[in-house]
Design a protein around this motif. Structure first.
Motif, PDB file in Angstrom:
ATOM      1  N   PHE A  19       0.788  -1.214   0.000  1.00  0.00           N
ATOM      2  CA  PHE A  19       0.000   0.000   0.000  1.00  0.00           C
ATOM      3  C   PHE A  19       0.831   1.280   0.000  1.00  0.00           C
ATOM      4  O   PHE A  19       0.366   2.300  -0.468  1.00  0.00           O
ATOM      5  CB  PHE A  19      -0.919   0.025   1.224  1.00  0.00           C
ATOM      6  N   GLY A  21       3.062   4.012  -1.143  1.00  0.00           N
ATOM      7  CA  GLY A  21       3.618   4.447  -2.408  1.00  0.00           C
ATOM      8  C   GLY A  21       4.578   5.597  -2.189  1.00  0.00           C
ATOM      9  O   GLY A  21       4.807   6.066  -1.091  1.00  0.00           O
ATOM     10  N   LYS A  33      -8.056   3.721   2.974  1.00  0.00           N
ATOM     11  CA  LYS A  33      -6.857   3.011   3.421  1.00  0.00           C
ATOM     12  C   LYS A  33      -7.025   2.478   4.838  1.00  0.00           C
ATOM     13  O   LYS A  33      -6.626   1.355   5.138  1.00  0.00           O
ATOM     14  CB  LYS A  33      -5.649   3.951   3.361  1.00  0.00           C
ATOM     15  N   ASP A 145      -5.375  -0.256  -7.588  1.00  0.00           N
ATOM     16  CA  ASP A 145      -4.097  -0.004  -8.247  1.00  0.00           C
ATOM     17  C   ASP A 145      -4.294  -0.123  -9.755  1.00  0.00           C
ATOM     18  O   ASP A 145      -4.477  -1.219 -10.284  1.00  0.00           O
ATOM     19  CB  ASP A 145      -3.067  -1.027  -7.752  1.00  0.00           C
ATOM     20  N   THR A 146      -4.261   1.008 -10.458  1.00  0.00           N
ATOM     21  CA  THR A 146      -4.534   0.983 -11.891  1.00  0.00           C
ATOM     22  C   THR A 146      -3.405   0.330 -12.692  1.00  0.00           C
ATOM     23  O   THR A 146      -3.639  -0.117 -13.814  1.00  0.00           O
ATOM     24  CB  THR A 146      -4.796   2.401 -12.420  1.00  0.00           C
ATOM     25  N   GLN A 148      -1.809  -2.458 -11.626  1.00  0.00           N
ATOM     26  CA  GLN A 148      -2.191  -3.863 -11.529  1.00  0.00           C
ATOM     27  C   GLN A 148      -3.421  -4.154 -12.390  1.00  0.00           C
ATOM     28  O   GLN A 148      -3.517  -5.190 -13.045  1.00  0.00           O
ATOM     29  CB  GLN A 148      -2.496  -4.218 -10.076  1.00  0.00           C
ATOM     30  N   HIS A 253      -1.213 -10.671 -10.078  1.00  0.00           N
ATOM     31  CA  HIS A 253      -1.793  -9.335  -9.977  1.00  0.00           C
ATOM     32  C   HIS A 253      -2.890  -9.354  -8.917  1.00  0.00           C
ATOM     33  O   HIS A 253      -3.740 -10.232  -8.922  1.00  0.00           O
ATOM     34  CB  HIS A 253      -2.364  -8.886 -11.322  1.00  0.00           C
ATOM     35  N   THR A 256      -7.458  -4.874  -5.216  1.00  0.00           N
ATOM     36  CA  THR A 256      -8.008  -4.746  -3.872  1.00  0.00           C
ATOM     37  C   THR A 256      -9.390  -4.117  -3.892  1.00  0.00           C
ATOM     38  O   THR A 256      -9.611  -3.093  -4.540  1.00  0.00           O
ATOM     39  CB  THR A 256      -7.079  -3.889  -2.999  1.00  0.00           C
TER      40      THR A 256
END
Length: 315
Positions: A19, A21, A33, A145-146, A148, A253, A256
């Protein structure tokens, strides 16, 4: 409210890489989150997470020492919680909390509503469910997550065969995904029988894709066929609300999902389905875009076939 008596599934260090970044999450993503990571935190970190999620304005006014005293933890625990949520330090978390509080005061980020009660009138039930559904979708979009997602879309668009595993409510989502993919000309199969799922997974190879849908991330009947597919060289995808769960061990991949607060009258199966369907729709649209030259005629043909069946059906 998270159950503090439930032991964490993994240590914060194990989920940090998933998570955290390079760029701290914006205020709007903070609540998502917290909801996603709280079950994997230690009990003391859960207390900090509950505090910042429940009263962002109040916590934004506190020093690291003040928040530690409020939650009965230590300054080190507060800092670790901030870093796990994606912020370099507590100062950055305070700024995000202040931003979230400002959004809530302006009406752009509504405060969390109460749980549905047994004696709630139906108008209140409708309003609370509508809010929770909206929040679940917003949380999922914020946490998804774009990168992934794009990788999963690419694998699906080029796949020779696609197997999707899910049981219970997740099994319904698996069927929804396969029906969508079939309508644009892809060979997709949904498996909710664990024995058939493993039997089919053995046949998968490098050009195939296997998708496991499990909110808990620990559903054995879904993990086992994904493991078999992974070991036979297929590209594997996990759609899960617990990216730190066992299913991720066998996923190339991980996508979430978030979930609304679970309550006695609204089990996880209901709230998780909303976020899973959003991810499924994102996958489908992405694949349809990548394969538009073949997807558009296939989709038109399926519409025409259904329309013809309706026209020719006896009245």
């Amino acid at each position: 409210m998270w159950n503090a008596s439930t032991p964490p599934a993994t240590s914060p260090h194990e989920v940090k890489e998933i998570f955290a970044g390079d760029t701290p999450p914006p205020p709007a993503a903070l609540a998502a989150k917290v909801r996603t990571l709280a079950p994997s935190m230690t009990r003391s970190m859960q207390r900090v997470a509950e505090a910042v999620a429940g009263d962002p304005a109040g916590c934004a006014a506190l020093t690291v020492t003040g928040l530690a005293e409020l939650t009965g933890t230590s300054e080190a625990t507060v800092v670790r919680t901030a870093r796990l949520l994606g912020y370099p330090g507590y100062r950055d978390l305070r700024l995000a909390l202040a931003g979230l509080a400002a959004q809530q005061q302006s009406g752009r980020a509504p405060a969390v509503t109460a749980d549905i009660a047994v004696d709630d009138p139906l108008p209140d039930v409708v309003a609370k469910l509508a809010y929770d559904e909206q929040q679940t979708l917003a949380d999922t979009a914020a946490a998804l997550d774009t990168v992934q997602l794009g990788a999963a879309v690419g694998a699906l668009a080029a796949a020779r065969r696609i197997d999707v595993y899910g049981v219970g409510a997740s099994g319904l989502v698996a069927q929804d995904l396969t029906q969508k993919l079939l309508r644009i000309g892809l060979m997709a199969h949904a498996h909710n029988d664990p024995h058939l799922a493993v039997t089919n997974a053995v046949q998968l190879r490098a050009k195939d894709v296997a998708i496991a849908i499990t909110h808990s991330g620990s559903t054995g009947d879904v993990i086992e066929p994904l493991r078999v597919a992974f070991e036979h060289g297929a590209t594997t995808v996990a759609i899960t609300g617990r990216p730190d769960g066992p299913v991720s061990q066998y996923a190339d991949h991980v996508l979430t999902t978030s979930t609304a607060r679970e309550s006695e009258l609204r089990p996880a199966a209901m709230s998780s389905r909303t976020s899973q369907l959003l991810v499924v729709d994102c996958l489908f649209i992405g694949v349809a875009q990548r394969t538009y030259e073949t997807a558009a005629p296939a989709l038109s043909a399926s519409y025409e076939a259904l329309a013809h069946r309706h026209r020719s059906a006896p009245r």
